[in-house]
Design an enzyme around this catalytic site. Structure first.
Site, PDB file in Angstrom:
ATOM      1  N   ALA A  68      23.571 -14.153  -9.700  1.00 16.66           N
ATOM      2  CA  ALA A  68      23.475 -12.576 -11.032  1.00 16.66           C
ATOM      3  C   ALA A  68      22.108 -13.128 -12.257  1.00 16.66           C
ATOM      4  O   ALA A  68      21.802 -13.658 -12.846  1.00 16.66           O
ATOM      5  CB  ALA A  68      24.451 -12.116 -11.933  1.00 16.66           C
ATOM      6  N   GLY A 107      25.893 -15.237  -7.443  1.00 21.06           N
ATOM      7  CA  GLY A 107      26.220 -13.995  -7.212  1.00 21.06           C
ATOM      8  C   GLY A 107      25.132 -13.615  -5.599  1.00 21.06           C
ATOM      9  O   GLY A 107      25.163 -13.516  -5.099  1.00 21.06           O
ATOM     10  N   GLU A 110      27.228 -15.072  -2.823  1.00 18.99           N
ATOM     11  CA  GLU A 110      27.947 -14.020  -2.868  1.00 18.99           C
ATOM     12  C   GLU A 110      27.782 -12.537  -2.410  1.00 18.99           C
ATOM     13  O   GLU A 110      28.078 -12.592  -1.073  1.00 18.99           O
ATOM     14  CB  GLU A 110      28.697 -13.741  -3.974  1.00 18.99           C
ATOM     15  N   GLU A 130      28.174 -21.569 -10.492  1.00 17.36           N
ATOM     16  CA  GLU A 130      28.634 -20.689 -11.943  1.00 17.36           C
ATOM     17  C   GLU A 130      29.228 -21.356 -13.278  1.00 17.36           C
ATOM     18  O   GLU A 130      29.022 -21.263 -14.259  1.00 17.36           O
ATOM     19  CB  GLU A 130      29.553 -18.960 -11.237  1.00 17.36           C
TER      20      GLU A 130
HETATM   21  C1  3H9 Z   1      26.831 -15.569 -11.015  1.00 19.48           C
HETATM   22  O1  3H9 Z   1      26.213 -15.398 -10.291  1.00 19.48           O
HETATM   23  C2  3H9 Z   1      27.474 -14.954 -11.424  1.00 19.48           C
HETATM   24  C3  3H9 Z   1      28.210 -13.634 -10.165  1.00 19.48           C
HETATM   25  O2  3H9 Z   1      28.788 -15.395  -9.081  1.00 19.48           O
HETATM   26  C4  3H9 Z   1      28.747 -12.586 -10.293  1.00 19.48           C
HETATM   27  C5  3H9 Z   1      28.283 -12.019 -11.319  1.00 19.48           C
HETATM   28  C6  3H9 Z   1      29.372 -10.475 -11.435  1.00 19.48           C
HETATM   29  N1  3H9 Z   1      18.555 -14.840 -14.249  1.00 19.48           N
HETATM   30  O3  3H9 Z   1      14.539 -22.270 -13.271  1.00 19.48           O
HETATM   31  P1  3H9 Z   1      13.432 -22.270 -13.087  1.00 19.48           P
HETATM   32  C7  3H9 Z   1      14.759 -17.580 -14.592  1.00 19.48           C
HETATM   33  S1  3H9 Z   1      25.888 -16.676 -12.224  1.00 19.48           S
HETATM   34  C8  3H9 Z   1      17.824 -14.511 -14.712  1.00 19.48           C
HETATM   35  O4  3H9 Z   1      12.391 -22.103 -14.100  1.00 19.48           O
HETATM   36  P2  3H9 Z   1      12.592 -23.457 -10.120  1.00 19.48           P
HETATM   37  C9  3H9 Z   1      14.081 -19.145 -15.302  1.00 19.48           C
HETATM   38  O5  3H9 Z   1      14.787 -18.207 -16.786  1.00 19.48           O
HETATM   39  C10 3H9 Z   1      23.712 -17.197 -12.291  1.00 19.48           C
HETATM   40  N2  3H9 Z   1      17.203 -15.477 -14.644  1.00 19.48           N
HETATM   41  O6  3H9 Z   1      12.661 -22.395 -11.879  1.00 19.48           O
HETATM   42  C11 3H9 Z   1      13.159 -19.022 -15.718  1.00 19.48           C
HETATM   43  O7  3H9 Z   1      12.445 -17.764 -16.314  1.00 19.48           O
HETATM   44  P3  3H9 Z   1      11.371 -18.233 -17.315  1.00 19.48           P
HETATM   45  C12 3H9 Z   1      23.979 -18.256 -10.878  1.00 19.48           C
HETATM   46  C13 3H9 Z   1      17.065 -16.380 -14.161  1.00 19.48           C
HETATM   47  O8  3H9 Z   1      12.122 -23.087  -9.314  1.00 19.48           O
HETATM   48  C14 3H9 Z   1      12.728 -18.623 -14.105  1.00 19.48           C
HETATM   49  O9  3H9 Z   1      13.768 -17.898 -13.592  1.00 19.48           O
HETATM   50  N3  3H9 Z   1      23.157 -18.586 -10.858  1.00 19.48           N
HETATM   51  C15 3H9 Z   1      17.823 -17.291 -13.212  1.00 19.48           C
HETATM   52  O10 3H9 Z   1      13.235 -24.543 -10.627  1.00 19.48           O
HETATM   53  C16 3H9 Z   1      12.693 -19.513 -13.049  1.00 19.48           C
HETATM   54  O11 3H9 Z   1      13.594 -21.133 -13.544  1.00 19.48           O
HETATM   55  C17 3H9 Z   1      23.025 -20.256 -11.186  1.00 19.48           C
HETATM   56  O12 3H9 Z   1      23.234 -20.452 -11.904  1.00 19.48           O
HETATM   57  C18 3H9 Z   1      19.305 -16.174 -13.229  1.00 19.48           C
HETATM   58  N4  3H9 Z   1      20.201 -16.065 -12.277  1.00 19.48           N
HETATM   59  O13 3H9 Z   1      15.204 -23.386 -10.416  1.00 19.48           O
HETATM   60  C19 3H9 Z   1      20.664 -19.873 -10.821  1.00 19.48           C
HETATM   61  N5  3H9 Z   1      17.781 -17.843 -12.723  1.00 19.48           N
HETATM   62  O14 3H9 Z   1      10.472 -19.185 -16.450  1.00 19.48           O
HETATM   63  C20 3H9 Z   1      20.770 -20.194 -12.211  1.00 19.48           C
HETATM   64  C21 3H9 Z   1      16.471 -18.272 -12.695  1.00 19.48           C
HETATM   65  O15 3H9 Z   1      11.278 -17.087 -17.584  1.00 19.48           O
HETATM   66  N6  3H9 Z   1      19.354 -20.731 -11.688  1.00 19.48           N
HETATM   67  N7  3H9 Z   1      16.217 -17.509 -13.940  1.00 19.48           N
HETATM   68  O16 3H9 Z   1      11.545 -19.953 -17.938  1.00 19.48           O
HETATM   69  C22 3H9 Z   1      18.802 -21.581 -11.334  1.00 19.48           C
HETATM   70  O17 3H9 Z   1      19.307 -22.852 -11.208  1.00 19.48           O
HETATM   71  C23 3H9 Z   1      16.926 -22.356 -10.630  1.00 19.48           C
HETATM   72  O18 3H9 Z   1      16.212 -21.511 -12.093  1.00 19.48           O
HETATM   73  C24 3H9 Z   1      16.532 -21.435  -9.584  1.00 19.48           C
HETATM   74  C25 3H9 Z   1      15.300 -22.526  -9.970  1.00 19.48           C
HETATM   75  C26 3H9 Z   1      17.056 -22.910  -8.735  1.00 19.48           C
HETATM   76  C27 3H9 Z   1      16.920 -20.457  -9.448  1.00 19.48           C
END
Ligand code: 3H9
Length: 714
Positions: A68, A107, A110, A130
């Site tokens: 998400a 998400g 999902e 999450e």
């Molecule tokens: C969810 O999904 C809820 C659902 O179950 C239900 C919904 C109804 N959104 O970490 P990085 C940005 S909860 C917005 O440096 P990497 C991050 O801020 C979500 N932005 O890169 C950064 O921005 P900036 C569940 C996001 O390659 C840039 O992307 N998902 C999001 O080391 C690069 O990120 C998670 O918890 C996001 N979801 O790692 C995953 N994700 O460049 C959270 C990232 O401006 N994300 N950004 O600083 C991660 O674990 C890591 O970012 C990921 C990439 C592994 C994806």
């Protein structure tokens, strides 16, 4: 929605008989409102497209879908919701394939679970993280996941938040097959799979109807009970882990729609909780701290080989951290005995991993083949970076730096791991101050994530950028700090430790102080921390500062009385606590309580009682106040830098965001009110920082300073 690639975040294009829905929302294809709308529309177009017999979901760039869009959290929700989009995907009468590469998280997974078939490339990282954001999967993950995997595996994924690779995902039943990764590999594998399914005449296969994971009823019930018992111990104070378990249980007990309703209600509750706000603050804050004015201005110098001076606990821990990152490391010690001890510390870490079955002897040998020991500084002549980790004494450090200045090649980065000393003074003592940097690791250096990057006045920007690049290589969380006594972390620790000492002399017991802070969520209280670090370290610092201590500062002598007895904490078997027979957890010591009583009498203090709430308020007010001073002095760039230091280096509860975020949660005006009330008894210590007064008068938050910093940057 177009049939060609365009600026829209989701596009549809027919390739043969397969309608390809491509998500393109850099950097990680997060499921923003526009992406959710695009996905739903894509399915509608594919459904109506007579030439399309199967649908393929694929992500552009480096991810399938990272989850998400976290930036939308806390704002009014915009339809369609993700559960609705997932329902539309799953309901498709044409088979839907998800072709996964890179992150497929939350998400994103999902969405993939709503597709009927899944193929993953070897670079895929699948997970339901999450819980790390204070949430639970809110788009069917708890219901579809449990139906597919069973309660045990589903709970493991959702409660740990861990990512699994393609091979493990295959084994778990999360995906049908794994294929090699590569440019365009997901699209190609997805198209192949879709065609194969069409040839087979495969019908849609819906996770909501799958009961594979539900078959083992007794195993599922046992997994629920075990997870609840475990969460009572490990997730004390947290909200979402318990909701995850309830939702998984509902998947066993209720029809799909009823389970979805329960999941949704719990998700919305979690979304509204302060824990979610704190955890998401921590998520963004630790990404922000990795950026600094210097990383924007300069390129890092290359680091191909590193030297470490000193083989004590810190030097050895740093050596392990560097070896683990794949670097060759030369350790220098003053004589053979000290060097052998240093190498022994390093080997002990790997022997521990062998004993736990985490690595084998060959892996240890491979790693140690990159280790060299020497008693001659000349061995550091070729190093790109040298980290000094010797005894915390200015004269000793300067002597080491003089040697480094003599032997190191031009351009080598010369770093000190000092925790308190004036790095400007160290830099000024040699001929190349522009190359001198502080790299403050936390013990054990191979485990703790925090790395304070301390920036002296004369260092050049590319040296600072090199520090940040090293942190990335070491998978550490870097925070930029300015030079001052204790930098960000130890300076604030010293202040709230004073607040704790004052309370103890005034009537609280150290055991009550520690417990109140643990109950608040800290990993340990300050007296436990002192026993772990060694009381002698603080004692030496107090003696060093005695001559320059402001006479207005109240001084509590209780800790000195313990140190005079040689009670330094765990390493001596007693400190504030007793550690009989090498115990790791201390027990309260009546003799310490007697010493405290005697000290109160000596100081003429009539003890009074403290409530746990007051203890916590005093500690947090002291932290916020010192934090504000640090911001005024620009030792920390932003409040969020202080938050990250405390979450990653000092056991501050992550779900409370950090001390400065927490001060906003309490309200700056309320913190100020506390400070003024406490100042009635000690106007010097509790004097409010002018920054807090300014913010309170203007009705502003500390968080507004995070945003101001961003504005100034742009
Ligand atoms: C969810 O999904 C809820 C659902 O179950 C239900 C919904 C109804 N959104 O970490 P990085 C940005 S909860 C917005 O440096 P990497 C991050 O801020 C979500 N932005 O890169 C950064 O921005 P900036 C569940 C996001 O390659 C840039 O992307 N998902 C999001 O080391 C690069 O990120 C998670 O918890 C996001 N979801 O790692 C995953 N994700 O460049 C959270 C990232 O401006 N994300 N950004 O600083 C991660 O674990 C890591 O970012 C990921 C990439 C592994 C994806």
């Amino acid at each position: 929605m177009t049939d060609t690639a365009g600026a829209e975040p989701v596009t549809y294009r027919l390739q043969g008989r397969v309608g390809v829905i491509r998500i393109s929302n850099p950097p990680v294809n997060a499921l923003s409102a526009a992406v959710r709308t695009g996905l739903r529309r894509g399915i509608e177009i594919a459904t109506a497209d007579a030439g399309c017999d199967a649908i393929l979901l694929v992500g552009d760039g480096r991810a399938f879908i990272g989850g998400a869009d976290i930036r939308e959290f806390g704002k009014p929700s915009v339809p369609p919701s993700l559960p609705e989009v997932c329902a539309v995907i799953e309901a498709s009468a044409k088979p839907v394939v998800a072709a996964i590469h890179g992150p497929c998280l939350g998400g994103g997974l999902e969405v993939a679970l709503s597709a009927h078939y899944r193929v993953a490339c070897d670079d895929a990282r699948l997970g339901l993280p999450e819980v790390t954001l204070g949430l639970l999967p809110g788009a069917g993950g708890t219901q579809r996941g449990t139906r597919l995997l069973g309660a045990k595996a589903a709970l493991d994924l959702m409660l740990s938040g861990r990512h699994v690779g393609a091979a493990e995902a295959c084994k778990l039943g999360l995906v049908d097959k794994a294929v090699p990764a590569g440019e365009g590999a997901a699209l190609a594998a997805g198209l192949d799979y879709a065609r194969e399914l069409l040839e087979r005449g495969a019908a849609p296969r819906r996770s909501s109807e799958d009961t594979t994971g539900l078959a083992d009823d007794a195993g599922n019930r046992a997994a629920i009970a075990a997870a609840r018992a475990d969460a009572q111990k490990k997730s004390r104070g947290l909200f979402s882990p318990f909701k995850i378990i309830d939702a998984v249980e509902a998947a066993l007990d209720r029809p799909f729609d009823a389970g979805m309703a329960l999941e949704r209600a719990a998700f919305l509750e979690a979304m509204a909780s302060p824990q979610r706000a704190g955890l998401i603050h921590a998520f963004f804050a630790e990404r922000e701290t990795a950026k600094s004015p210097e990383t924007r201005a300069a390129q890092p110098r290359p680091i191909a080989s590193v030297g470490v001076v000193g083989g004590g606990t810190m030097g050895a821990g740093i050596t392990v951290a560097l070896l683990d990152a794949g670097l060759p490391v030369t350790m220098v010690e003053r004589d053979d005995a000290a060097l052998a001890r240093g190498q022994g510390f390093v080997e002990k870490v790997y022997d521990g991993l062998i004993a736990k079955g985490r690595i084998d002897i060959a892996a240890k040998q491979r790693t140690l083949s990159r280790y060299t020991g020497s008693t001659d500084y000349a061995a550091l002549a070729g190093a790109d970076l040298v980290i000094e980790a010797v005894f915390e004494d200015m004269a000793v450090k300067k002597a080491v730096f003089a040697e480094l200045d003599r032997v190191c090649k031009p351009g080598a980065v010369l770093a000190t791991n000092t925790s308190y000393l004036d790095i400007d003074e160290i830099a000024a003592s040699i001929g190349r101050p522009q190359d001198v940097l502080g790299l403050h690791f936390f013990s054990p250096a191979n485990i703790m994530k925090l790395l304070e990057i301390v920036v002296p006045a004369r260092v050049s920007a590319d040296v600072v950028a090199t520090g940040f690049a090293l942190a990335k290589l070491l998978k550490k969380v870097p925070v930029r700090a300015g030079v001052c006594d204790g930098f960000i972390g130890n300076r604030i620790l010293a202040t709230y430790r004073l607040a704790a000492d004052y309370m103890v002399e005034d009537g609280a017991s150290p055991y009550q102080v520690d417990k109140a802070l643990r109950d608040f969520g800290f990993a340990m209280g300050p007296f436990q921390v002192s026993d772990l670090a060694g009381g002698d370290i603080g004692w030496a610092t107090r003696k060093r500062k005695a001559a320059t201590r402001d006479p207005r500062q109240r001084y509590v002598q209780i800790a000195d009385r313990l140190c005079e007895r040689g009670w330094f904490g765990q390493k001596t078997g007693r400190g504030w606590y007793l550690y009989p027979d090498g115990a790791r957890t201390g027990t309260p010591d009546p003799e310490v309580e007697a010493i405290i009583d005697a000290e109160r009498q000596r100081a003429g203090i009539t003890p009074r009682s403290f409530g746990d709430d007051e203890i916590v308020r005093r500690i947090l007010a002291a932290m916020a106040n010192e934090g504000a001073r640090i911001l005024e002095e620009k030792v920390a760039l932003r409040p969020l830098d202080i938050d990250v230091v405390f979450v990653h280096g000092y056991g501050f509860p992550r779900y409370r965001g950090g001390p400065m975020f927490h001060a906003d949660t309490t309200g700056v005006a309320n913190v100020l009110k506390d400070l003024r009330a406490f100042a009635a008894e000690d106007a010097f210590f509790w004097q409010p920082a002018p920054l807090l007064e300014r913010l309170a008068t203007a009705g502003q938050t500390l968080a507004s300073l995070n945003a101001d910093h961003d504005k100034n940057r742009d």
